[in-house]
Design a protein around this motif. Structure first.
Motif, short mmCIF file in Angstrom:
data_model
loop_
_atom_site.label_atom_id
_atom_site.label_comp_id
_atom_site.label_asym_id
_atom_site.label_seq_id
_atom_site.Cartn_x
_atom_site.Cartn_y
_atom_site.Cartn_z
N VAL A 1 8.63 -4.24 -9.46
CA VAL A 1 8.93 -4.23 -8.02
C VAL A 1 7.85 -3.43 -7.28
CG1 VAL A 1 10.53 -3.29 -6.28
CG2 VAL A 1 11.42 -4.55 -8.25
N CYS A 2 7.49 -2.26 -7.82
CA CYS A 2 6.48 -1.40 -7.16
C CYS A 2 5.15 -2.14 -7.04
CB CYS A 2 6.26 -0.10 -7.93
SG CYS A 2 7.66 1.03 -7.82
N LEU B 1 1.80 -7.06 -2.13
CA LEU B 1 2.15 -7.94 -1.02
C LEU B 1 2.16 -7.24 0.33
CD1 LEU B 1 5.06 -10.01 -2.64
CD2 LEU B 1 2.63 -10.53 -2.53
N HIS B 2 2.44 -5.95 0.34
CA HIS B 2 2.60 -5.27 1.64
C HIS B 2 1.50 -4.27 1.95
CE1 HIS B 2 6.66 -6.85 2.46
NE2 HIS B 2 6.79 -6.83 1.15
N GLN B 3 0.66 -3.93 0.97
CA GLN B 3 -0.35 -2.89 1.18
C GLN B 3 0.22 -1.72 1.97
OE1 GLN B 3 -2.46 -6.01 2.75
NE2 GLN B 3 -2.57 -6.76 0.68
N PRO B 4 1.19 -1.03 1.38
CA PRO B 4 1.89 0.01 2.13
C PRO B 4 0.99 1.18 2.50
CG PRO B 4 2.45 0.12 -0.19
CD PRO B 4 1.65 -1.13 -0.01
N ALA B 5 1.39 1.88 3.55
CA ALA B 5 0.65 3.06 3.99
C ALA B 5 1.65 4.18 4.27
CB ALA B 5 -0.16 2.74 5.24
N ASP C 1 5.67 4.89 3.38
CA ASP C 1 6.00 3.79 2.47
C ASP C 1 5.19 3.91 1.18
OD1 ASP C 1 7.51 2.79 4.55
OD2 ASP C 1 5.96 1.40 5.23
N LEU C 2 3.91 4.23 1.34
CA LEU C 2 3.02 4.35 0.18
C LEU C 2 3.46 5.52 -0.70
CD1 LEU C 2 0.38 3.58 -1.30
CD2 LEU C 2 -0.82 5.16 0.21
N ARG C 3 3.83 6.62 -0.04
CA ARG C 3 4.24 7.80 -0.83
C ARG C 3 5.54 7.53 -1.57
NH1 ARG C 3 3.31 10.28 4.06
NH2 ARG C 3 5.40 11.16 4.10
N LEU C 4 6.45 6.78 -0.94
CA LEU C 4 7.71 6.45 -1.61
C LEU C 4 7.42 5.62 -2.87
CD1 LEU C 4 10.74 6.02 -2.01
CD2 LEU C 4 10.66 4.20 -0.31
N ILE C 5 6.56 4.62 -2.74
CA ILE C 5 6.29 3.74 -3.89
C ILE C 5 5.54 4.50 -4.98
CG2 ILE C 5 5.13 1.62 -4.63
CD1 ILE C 5 5.72 0.52 -1.79
N ALA C 6 4.59 5.35 -4.57
CA ALA C 6 3.86 6.15 -5.56
C ALA C 6 4.84 7.07 -6.30
CB ALA C 6 2.77 6.97 -4.88
N ALA C 7 5.75 7.69 -5.55
CA ALA C 7 6.74 8.58 -6.18
C ALA C 7 7.65 7.76 -7.09
CB ALA C 7 7.55 9.30 -5.11
N VAL D 1 8.85 16.16 -3.23
CA VAL D 1 8.13 16.97 -2.23
C VAL D 1 6.92 16.18 -1.72
CG1 VAL D 1 6.82 19.09 -1.81
CG2 VAL D 1 8.92 19.17 -3.18
N PHE D 2 6.21 15.53 -2.64
CA PHE D 2 5.06 14.72 -2.23
C PHE D 2 5.51 13.55 -1.35
CE2 PHE D 2 2.47 10.91 -2.87
CZ PHE D 2 1.28 11.36 -2.32
N MET D 3 6.59 12.93 -1.77
CA MET D 3 7.08 11.76 -1.03
C MET D 3 7.44 12.13 0.42
SD MET D 3 10.46 9.53 -1.96
CE MET D 3 11.68 10.63 -1.22
N VAL D 4 8.07 13.28 0.57
CA VAL D 4 8.55 13.66 1.91
C VAL D 4 7.43 14.30 2.74
CG1 VAL D 4 10.22 15.05 3.19
CG2 VAL D 4 10.90 13.95 1.05
#
Lengths: 228, 277
Positions: free
Chosen positions: A62-63, A69-73, A76-82, A204-207
């Motif tokens: 999914v990640c 597909l979405h090239q998150p930034a 959103d990017l931090r959530l997916i990386a986390a 912490v990184f995500m937020v």
């Protein structure tokens, strides 16, 4: 503006929390197997591990799809990386729980061993994992930092348990096999606490977008390979 | 409005740098913009007091929704904006320590070149003459020197190998992507300090876009580039700094990596994540 992408991210969060919930169940069942000497609990632990492994593959998939597909930034990017990192940590937690259960099966066949601080270690490690997952679900940085602080307590309990078990084995050589098994269980619990700490750092990184891992290296200001 | 400016992304990250003053880019600065206000006849101001420093030999991307003033901003930098009837512009823009108003506009545009959204080779000229146009307009008569500069400019624009055997063919006979690189070669031929690019890839296919992006990464070694783009991934890929504009104001300006991973302003976050609107 509500995006379809938000529903995808919500789904990702849901899968991770489901995986986390399974890991918590696995820890409690594995420890109950050890304490109650109930070998019958190995089978559900193994079945849950299989579910955790399936989720591990699904979440990675999914990640990768969301990134491609979405090239998150930004957030959103931090959530997916986390999510990618938490996914790996949870899979390892599942493995540790299976190790505890399998070691427990050996212990069930031996005379009862003194577990020392292991029950307290279970309480701390399982509590850390639960709170790390809650901090992820709520984006709660304070709770995540609290989880990280509790890791020292788990390390202290592990050292104490190791010492007690080593003394026991020194006094009674017939207890070496079960003493070693108990040490392995303490080690598995300590690793679960480490994974919970990793998850909390990822929250912490995500937020906040702030990388709080390896503070000693960061304080020395050692450059990162990316130069960032 | 206080846009946020962080440390130079290209500088070593060995020690946390003290917070620089707002709107101060890493030195040296190629173009310094202060309190820039601009607009068109009979309308409200399109730029409402924009201040930022463009770092030398870096790529600075300007992003923002349609109508936010991105193109107007870069057209002020080489005084193209004021060429429109009724257009107004005030504030200060410094190039090399001198206000752009003190420059002869023709000389200024030689120093601050521009590439537009749609490739616009001179239709009556062949490929060679398109690239040589700026030089000959500036009075260069030495054919050998012109030929040398045409070749080096086409090489820098990554077009030489494709056109070296047809330099006498019309520039308009090239593909869209080649025409855009021809326009870049034409701009590079007069050796500008700054290259302004206004959505240079919006009319190109992904392959041609990738070539232009590669080219940008090459030419920034010697040139300051300011690129306006609607493509946020392009801004993220090619630039060291990104400025986010909204309704004529500069909302946030900082190292690109920071702006796309942890923007400081909620409006920037909403824009780069597509929540805007």
């Amino acid at each position: 503006m509500k995006r379809h992408f938000d529903a995808d991210l919500e789904d990702l969060r849901g899968r991770l929390l489901r995986m986390g919930g399974l890991c918590e169940e696995m820890i409690h069942a594995a420890v109950k197997l050890v304490v109650d000497r109930d070998e019958g609990l190995l089978s559900p632990v193994q079945e849950w591990e299989s579910q955790v492994n399936r989720l591990h593959l699904e979440i990675d998939d999914v990640c990768l799809k969301l990134i491609a597909l979405h090239q998150p930034a930004a957030g959103d990017l931090r959530l997916i990386a986390a999510a990618l990192k938490i996914n790996s940590d949870l899979e390892r937690v599942g493995d540790q729980a299976v190790n505890i259960a399998e070691t427990g099966v050996f212990l069930c066949r031996e005379p009862r061993v003194k577990l020392g601080d292991i029950p307290r270690m279970v309480e701390v490690a399982a509590g850390m994992l639960k709170d790390a997952l809650d901090s992820f679900a709520r984006g709660d940085v304070e709770l995540a930092r609290e989880v990280i602080r509790r890791d020292d307590e788990e390390d202290r309990l592990k050292s104490q348990t190791f010492n007690e078990l080593v003394h026991m084995m020194q006094r009674d050589s017939s207890s070496i096999a079960r003493g070693m098994d108990a040490i392995l269980i303490a080690r598995n619990l300590e690793r679960i606490a480490d994974h919970a700490t990793n998850i909390a750092e990822d929250v912490v990184f995500m937020v906040l977008g702030k990388d709080i891992r390896h503070p000693a290296e960061q304080a020395r200001g050692e450059p990162r390979p990316s130069g960032a | 409005m206080n846009p946020i400016m962080n440390q130079d992304p290209a500088a070593p990250s060995s020690t946390p740098a003290p917070a620089p003053p707002p709107r101060a880019a890493a030195k040296p600065v190629a173009l310094s913009v202060r309190d820039l206000r601009a607009g068109y006849a009979g309308g409200a101001a399109v730029l409402k007091g924009v201040s930022l420093d463009i770092s030398e030999r870096r790529v600075t991307a300007i992003i923002g929704p349609s109508g936010c003033g991105k193109s107007t901003l870069i057209r002020c930098l080489n005084r193209l904006h004021e060429a429109l009837p009724g257009a107004f512009c005030d504030g200060q823009i410094m190039l090399g320590g001198r206000s752009v108003l003190d420059w002869d506009p023709v000389l200024l545009r030689r120093e601050v070149g521009m590439v537009f959204q749609r490739p616009n080779p001179f239709p009556t000229m062949n490929i060679f003459d398109n690239v040589a146009a700026g030089l000959t307009l500036n009075g260069e008569r030495d054919r050998a020197k012109i030929a040398e500069r045409v070749e080096s400019s086409l090489r820098r624009a990554a077009l030489w190998d494709e056109v070296k055997d047809k330099l006498k063919s019309p520039g308009t006979g090239l593909s869209g992507g080649q025409q855009q690189r021809l326009c870049i070669a034409r701009a590079l031929a007069v050796e500008p300090r700054v290259l302004l690019m206004d959505e240079p890839c919006s009319a190109l296919d992904p392959v041609a876009t990738a070539r232009i992006e590669e080219l940008l990464l090459e030419i920034k070694e010697t040139l300051t580039v300011v690129i306006v783009t609607h493509n946020m991934q392009q801004a993220a890929r090619v630039s060291e700094y990104t400025a986010f504009m909204l309704s004529g104001e500069l909302v946030e300006f900082g190292p690109t990596q920071g702006l796309f991973t942890k923007p400081a302003d909620k409006r920037t976050e909403d824009y780069v994540t597509g929540r805007f609107g």
